[in-house]
Motif scaffolding. Structure first.
Motif, mmCIF file in Angstrom:
data_model
loop_
_atom_site.group_PDB
_atom_site.id
_atom_site.type_symbol
_atom_site.label_atom_id
_atom_site.label_comp_id
_atom_site.label_asym_id
_atom_site.label_seq_id
_atom_site.Cartn_x
_atom_site.Cartn_y
_atom_site.Cartn_z
ATOM 1 N N ARG A 1 42.009 37.729 41.868
ATOM 2 C CA ARG A 1 41.619 38.427 41.879
ATOM 3 C C ARG A 1 40.906 37.490 40.503
ATOM 4 N NH1 ARG A 1 45.421 41.071 37.307
ATOM 5 N NH2 ARG A 1 44.042 40.733 35.778
ATOM 6 N N SER B 1 51.293 52.657 41.512
ATOM 7 C CA SER B 1 50.631 51.505 41.383
ATOM 8 C C SER B 1 50.050 51.149 42.763
ATOM 9 C CB SER B 1 52.171 50.291 41.524
ATOM 10 O OG SER B 1 53.496 50.454 40.713
ATOM 11 N N THR B 2 49.427 49.704 42.566
ATOM 12 C CA THR B 2 47.875 49.397 42.825
ATOM 13 C C THR B 2 49.500 48.472 44.079
ATOM 14 O OG1 THR B 2 47.489 47.395 41.638
ATOM 15 C CG2 THR B 2 46.821 50.055 41.183
ATOM 16 N N SER C 1 46.691 43.699 44.558
ATOM 17 C CA SER C 1 45.317 43.352 43.546
ATOM 18 C C SER C 1 45.662 43.188 42.436
ATOM 19 C CB SER C 1 45.203 45.153 43.736
ATOM 20 O OG SER C 1 46.811 45.739 43.485
ATOM 21 N N GLN C 2 47.210 42.410 42.390
ATOM 22 C CA GLN C 2 47.530 42.285 41.056
ATOM 23 C C GLN C 2 47.927 40.857 40.919
ATOM 24 O OE1 GLN C 2 51.020 45.053 39.862
ATOM 25 N NE2 GLN C 2 50.412 46.195 41.312
ATOM 26 N N ARG D 1 45.342 51.675 29.711
ATOM 27 C CA ARG D 1 44.356 51.321 29.874
ATOM 28 C C ARG D 1 45.078 50.711 31.159
ATOM 29 N NH1 ARG D 1 44.997 50.472 24.602
ATOM 30 N NH2 ARG D 1 43.531 49.997 23.200
ATOM 31 N N GLY D 2 44.403 50.294 32.369
ATOM 32 C CA GLY D 2 45.599 49.539 33.633
ATOM 33 C C GLY D 2 46.239 50.454 34.783
ATOM 34 N N GLN E 1 40.245 45.110 33.049
ATOM 35 C CA GLN E 1 40.802 45.652 31.901
ATOM 36 C C GLN E 1 41.640 44.185 31.167
ATOM 37 O OE1 GLN E 1 42.165 49.469 30.935
ATOM 38 N NE2 GLN E 1 41.698 47.786 29.077
ATOM 39 N N SER E 2 42.004 43.971 31.543
ATOM 40 C CA SER E 2 42.788 41.984 31.094
ATOM 41 C C SER E 2 41.419 41.229 30.076
ATOM 42 C CB SER E 2 43.105 41.546 31.971
ATOM 43 O OG SER E 2 43.295 39.504 31.200
ATOM 44 N N TYR F 1 46.785 53.622 37.160
ATOM 45 C CA TYR F 1 46.903 53.318 38.539
ATOM 46 C C TYR F 1 46.861 55.432 38.778
ATOM 47 C CZ TYR F 1 45.443 53.511 43.592
ATOM 48 O OH TYR F 1 44.727 53.533 44.787
ATOM 49 N N HIS G 1 41.852 45.656 36.826
ATOM 50 C CA HIS G 1 42.844 45.148 36.312
ATOM 51 C C HIS G 1 42.403 42.965 35.845
ATOM 52 C CE1 HIS G 1 46.142 46.925 37.972
ATOM 53 N NE2 HIS G 1 45.320 47.029 39.530
ATOM 54 N N GLU G 2 41.549 43.432 36.063
ATOM 55 C CA GLU G 2 40.279 41.797 35.818
ATOM 56 C C GLU G 2 40.267 42.188 34.881
ATOM 57 O OE1 GLU G 2 39.854 37.705 35.166
ATOM 58 O OE2 GLU G 2 41.497 38.974 36.754
#
Length: 352
Positions: A328, A317-318, A322-323, A306-307, A223-224, A309, A220-221
């Motif tokens: 993160r 969804s994660t 994790s979000q 992108r991102g 991808q950001s 799962y 996630h991080e």
């Protein structure tokens, strides 16, 4: 072992390629009429000379024109990770290896009641499942296909104690285990759910889950941060949960998981596949196909997933944890510090 050439359209790096899922991914790529001849396989293993499962898988595709290398990549040693990345970056820069179409971060490690530490001073499960992949990814971004590159994280429902597939098992029983990340240091140094404090197989399974959580937090991080980078914004980070499989992952666990479960899981997976499109238990060949779909599919996943799962073939969804952006960013900055990443190591603009 090398069959290097620059005629391939791209390279696919698979970590942990001698494991059950890793060797199945290699076989699936090598045997594919659509991808086998077009992409160069880079199969990372702890010791190329003893990677018997991988060599056996690739030997079945020996008559096909699948170009590949089996490379030494010991995730328990960060110097090995850096050396492997340096070799790949050099070959891409000189034009003897095509750019990386995908990194498949597949290698995994699970302990039971025992607990081991790496020469780098970190908990073995945390480093192999997460930290080494963090370093490898940052180092190799410079060699990625900047238009179509994908970083594929192999997830696990073990990253989420609240996932219904963990219900009824002892490892996450009790409120103290409903959150896996409290701080980086306790995971890195192995003081969280340590074998000293909890001398059962549950402790090792929890540390495995925490490592997978960190890997998904990284996804996630990353991808950001990629989205903010004009040069790398088309590279996508996504994850695949391969489901429960009978594999060598359990070889250090308790008697039930180490001896009883592996021969029974493939049979159960075969039966479950008759009644469910996306069963909880899956054959490694099926999960390998799901991973390769995540690498190449543009029809269902789109050009830039992108991102995303995926639980096998289904969108999922994660975990909420994790979000968590605070967790993160804390994990990311701590990982940079613990591994001494510097500006010269990575092409990512916002790496700190």
């Amino acid at each position: 072992m090398s069959t290097s050439t620059t005629s391939a359209k791209g390279s696919i790096l698979v970590t942990g390629a001698n494991g059950g899922l890793g060797s199945a991914i290699a076989a699936g790529l090598a045997e594919s009429q659509a991808w086998g001849a077009g992409y160069h396989g880079l199969y990372g293993v702890r010791n190329a000379a003893t990677a018997t499962a991988l060599h056996r898988s690739l030997s079945r595709a020996a008559s096909l024109s699948h170009q590949h290398d089996v490379i030494d990549l010991d995730l328990s040693r960060l110097d090995s990770v850096r050396q492997a990345a340096a070799d790949i970056n050099r070959r891409v820069a000189e034009g003897s290896l095509p750019r990386l179409r995908a990194l498949i971060l597949n290698a995994a490690y699970m302990e039971g009641a025992e607990q081991c530490f790496t020469p780098d001073g970190f908990d073995m499960s945390w480093q192999v499942n997460y930290l080494a992949h963090f370093v490898l990814t940052l180092l190799l971004l410079q060699s990625m296909d900047k238009e179509h590159g994908r970083v594929i994280v192999i997830g696990s429902y073990g990253h989420n104690p609240l996932d219904k597939r963990n219900a009824g098992f002892s490892w996450y029983a009790g409120d103290e285990w409903k959150s896996l990340y409290h701080n980086t240091e306790s995971l890195a140094r192995g003081t969280w759910s340590s074998s000293k404090d909890y001398p059962t197989a549950d402790a090792g399974i929890r540390r495995y889950g925490a490592g997978k959580l960190c890997l998904i937090m990284m996804m996630h991080e990353l991808q950001s941060r990629l989205a903010d980078d004009p040069a790398l914004s088309n590279i996508c980070a996504l994850a695949v949960d391969p489901g429960g499989m009978g594999s060598s992952l359990f070889r250090r666990s308790n008697f039930l998981l180490r001896v009883i479960a592996p021969p029974l899981l493939p049979l159960a997976a075969t039966v479950m596949s008759l009644f469910a499109e996306n069963p909880q238990l899956r054959l490694t060949q099926r999960s390998a196909g799901d991973v390769l779909r995540a690498v190449f599919d543009t029809q269902v996943l789109g050009e830039y997933p992108r991102g995303v799962y995926l639980d096998g073939r289904a969108s999922a969804s994660t975990s909420e944890e994790s979000q968590d952006m605070e967790k993160r960013t804390s994990l990311w900055s701590d990982s940079v510090r613990l591994t001494n990443i510097s500006d010269s190591d990575t092409a990512l603009a916002r790496w700190q």
